[in-house]
Design a protein around this motif. Sequence first.
Motif, mmCIF file in Angstrom:
data_model
loop_
_atom_site.group_PDB
_atom_site.id
_atom_site.type_symbol
_atom_site.label_atom_id
_atom_site.label_comp_id
_atom_site.label_asym_id
_atom_site.label_seq_id
_atom_site.Cartn_x
_atom_site.Cartn_y
_atom_site.Cartn_z
ATOM 1 N N GLU A 113 0.763 -1.198 0.017
ATOM 2 C CA GLU A 113 -0.092 -0.060 0.083
ATOM 3 C C GLU A 113 1.115 1.325 -0.090
ATOM 4 O O GLU A 113 2.085 1.017 0.301
ATOM 5 C CB GLU A 113 -0.837 -0.050 1.310
ATOM 6 C CG GLU A 113 -1.806 -1.269 1.210
ATOM 7 C CD GLU A 113 -2.762 -1.131 2.507
ATOM 8 O OE1 GLU A 113 -3.501 -0.344 2.290
ATOM 9 O OE2 GLU A 113 -2.819 -1.563 3.539
ATOM 10 N N GLY A 118 0.576 4.777 10.234
ATOM 11 C CA GLY A 118 -0.452 3.670 10.560
ATOM 12 C C GLY A 118 -0.712 3.044 9.312
ATOM 13 O O GLY A 118 -1.467 2.012 9.612
ATOM 14 N N ARG A 119 0.141 3.035 8.173
ATOM 15 C CA ARG A 119 -0.097 2.113 7.053
ATOM 16 C C ARG A 119 1.522 1.605 6.564
ATOM 17 O O ARG A 119 2.186 2.735 6.226
ATOM 18 C CB ARG A 119 -0.745 2.754 6.106
ATOM 19 C CG ARG A 119 -1.581 1.714 5.040
ATOM 20 C CD ARG A 119 -1.837 2.250 3.828
ATOM 21 N NE ARG A 119 -3.360 3.008 4.078
ATOM 22 C CZ ARG A 119 -3.628 3.695 2.865
ATOM 23 N NH1 ARG A 119 -2.748 4.015 1.943
ATOM 24 N NH2 ARG A 119 -4.825 4.125 3.025
ATOM 25 N N GLN A 125 -0.144 -8.392 12.513
ATOM 26 C CA GLN A 125 -1.644 -8.382 12.947
ATOM 27 C C GLN A 125 -1.811 -9.460 14.104
ATOM 28 O O GLN A 125 -1.015 -10.434 14.164
ATOM 29 C CB GLN A 125 -2.491 -9.049 11.788
ATOM 30 C CG GLN A 125 -2.900 -7.912 10.923
ATOM 31 C CD GLN A 125 -3.845 -7.962 9.753
ATOM 32 O OE1 GLN A 125 -4.146 -9.478 9.723
ATOM 33 N NE2 GLN A 125 -4.611 -7.379 9.271
ATOM 34 N N GLY A 281 -10.533 -4.944 12.824
ATOM 35 C CA GLY A 281 -11.773 -5.237 11.926
ATOM 36 C C GLY A 281 -12.097 -6.871 11.776
ATOM 37 O O GLY A 281 -11.156 -7.751 11.809
HETATM 38 P P1 AMP Z 1 -8.039 -6.023 7.356
HETATM 39 O O1 AMP Z 1 -7.148 -7.382 7.203
HETATM 40 O O2 AMP Z 1 -7.680 -5.246 6.191
HETATM 41 O O3 AMP Z 1 -9.449 -6.163 7.760
HETATM 42 O O4 AMP Z 1 -7.276 -5.298 8.384
HETATM 43 C C1 AMP Z 1 -7.201 -5.450 9.956
HETATM 44 C C2 AMP Z 1 -6.712 -4.401 10.814
HETATM 45 O O5 AMP Z 1 -5.043 -4.615 10.191
HETATM 46 C C3 AMP Z 1 -6.781 -2.905 10.245
HETATM 47 O O6 AMP Z 1 -7.971 -2.451 11.290
HETATM 48 C C4 AMP Z 1 -5.515 -2.297 10.537
HETATM 49 O O7 AMP Z 1 -5.509 -1.816 11.874
HETATM 50 C C5 AMP Z 1 -4.520 -3.282 10.233
HETATM 51 N N1 AMP Z 1 -4.040 -3.048 8.736
HETATM 52 C C6 AMP Z 1 -4.493 -3.312 7.713
HETATM 53 N N2 AMP Z 1 -3.688 -2.802 6.730
HETATM 54 C C7 AMP Z 1 -2.684 -2.247 7.442
HETATM 55 C C8 AMP Z 1 -1.413 -1.456 6.934
HETATM 56 N N3 AMP Z 1 -1.031 -1.488 5.655
HETATM 57 N N4 AMP Z 1 -0.510 -1.044 7.723
HETATM 58 C C9 AMP Z 1 -0.696 -1.061 9.249
HETATM 59 N N5 AMP Z 1 -1.990 -1.773 9.755
HETATM 60 C C10 AMP Z 1 -2.775 -2.261 8.804
#
Ligand code: AMP
Length: 418
Positions: A113, A118-119, A125, A281
Amino acid sequence: MIQLIRGFKDILPGEVELWQKIEQEARTLFESFGFREIRIPIMEKTELFKRSIGEDTDIVEKEMYTFADRGGDMVTLRPEATASIVRAYIQHKLYAPDPAQRLYMIGPMFRRERPQKGRYRQFYQIDAEVLGVKSPLADAQLIYLLVLLLERLNVAGAEARINSLGCHACRPDFRAALQKLLASVGDRLCEDCTRRKDRNPLRVLDCKVPACREALSDAPSVVDYLCDDCRRDFDELQAALTSLGVAYIVDKRLVRGLDYYTRATFEIQTGELGAQSAVAGGGRYDKLVKELGGPDLPATGFAIGFDRLAEIVGLQAGDYQPRPDVFLAALGERSRSLAFEWCCRLGREGIRVEMELGDKSLKSLMKSADRLGAAHVLMIGDKEREEKVALLRNMGTKEQIAVPFDGVIATVKRLLTK
Ligand code: AMP
């Protein structure tokens, strides 16, 4: 100088203690609720993610680290954990003794990304999945776990948002209604949404582009289309959350970016994260086990963004700076080799110990002990070796006591742990 890859990061000592603390709290909490750890590979066949996450999602379209390995097989660094956990559940027939399995994992994920606060492109995870359970109480328990974990980590201002995405019975009606609207606002949508509006219209609801959000301000909401089963489950989820004292908001636009979700979806957001407001999430994915070749078993789960959590916990990395229990200050080579032996033996006894291995003056050794915040200093020089008595100085009270060489390890251990 070679620097790390953009979007990747080091977690250095000083910060890592905070990560350890979060990890420990999560493990303790999950284990109290009957979750068991699973460790899955960092790389899987590309096909697994394409089939589970969905071809028309941002992750699969643009973000996966996918390449042919040296044998020409297409492989992908995992962008999320659910697909691999489900694969393992099927491959090892974990459902055979009892379909209901509670699993968790903690580890890195990879998505290419655009890096920003934060990204990241490698992020971590904490993931929990309840497989083989249909009851919405499992969703309620997962949301409760998230809230509890954030509470234990002193995270302020966390807010649970929930929605239902319906099931194969009711979603088509909703999809048709949404598509009707999308056809009427077609030219106001961004390029991605224009492409997706026929193949994956739900994803348009999730688009962050302001023009798309505005075009969809009157979009129908899934909860108005739920069939009786989905409606009943959604009501039961809400009743369970209320009885657990979990405050939540029904957010009709919460659709989440992965294709496999059905029925309950949820997110935990916090104002402290700015644009990247979701700290966790998840949701139900009742068809995924079957779609990946397993039996027709339901499942639900969540992922917490570890990096984001570490940014907002109400704890400071400084709270976890380890300080030595004792610093060994040895003067001269012979004292140093004796101190080195003590240092290793004290460490073996679980005493946090430090010493300098180079030749240093007493003044510089005391400076090091101060800098490290050592609670005690054990001093040995020629005189001490002659008398076979070392000096143990309490750095707080400045009190000094003599410790005979004979039984020194046991004595120091007793003095420091009492
Ligand atoms: P997801 O798997 O997309 O549902 O993401 C679950 C959680 O992972 C999100 O709520 C974020 O807190 C975290 N997350 C997702 N993508 C990223 C990223 N590129 N960098 C940091 N945290 C992320």
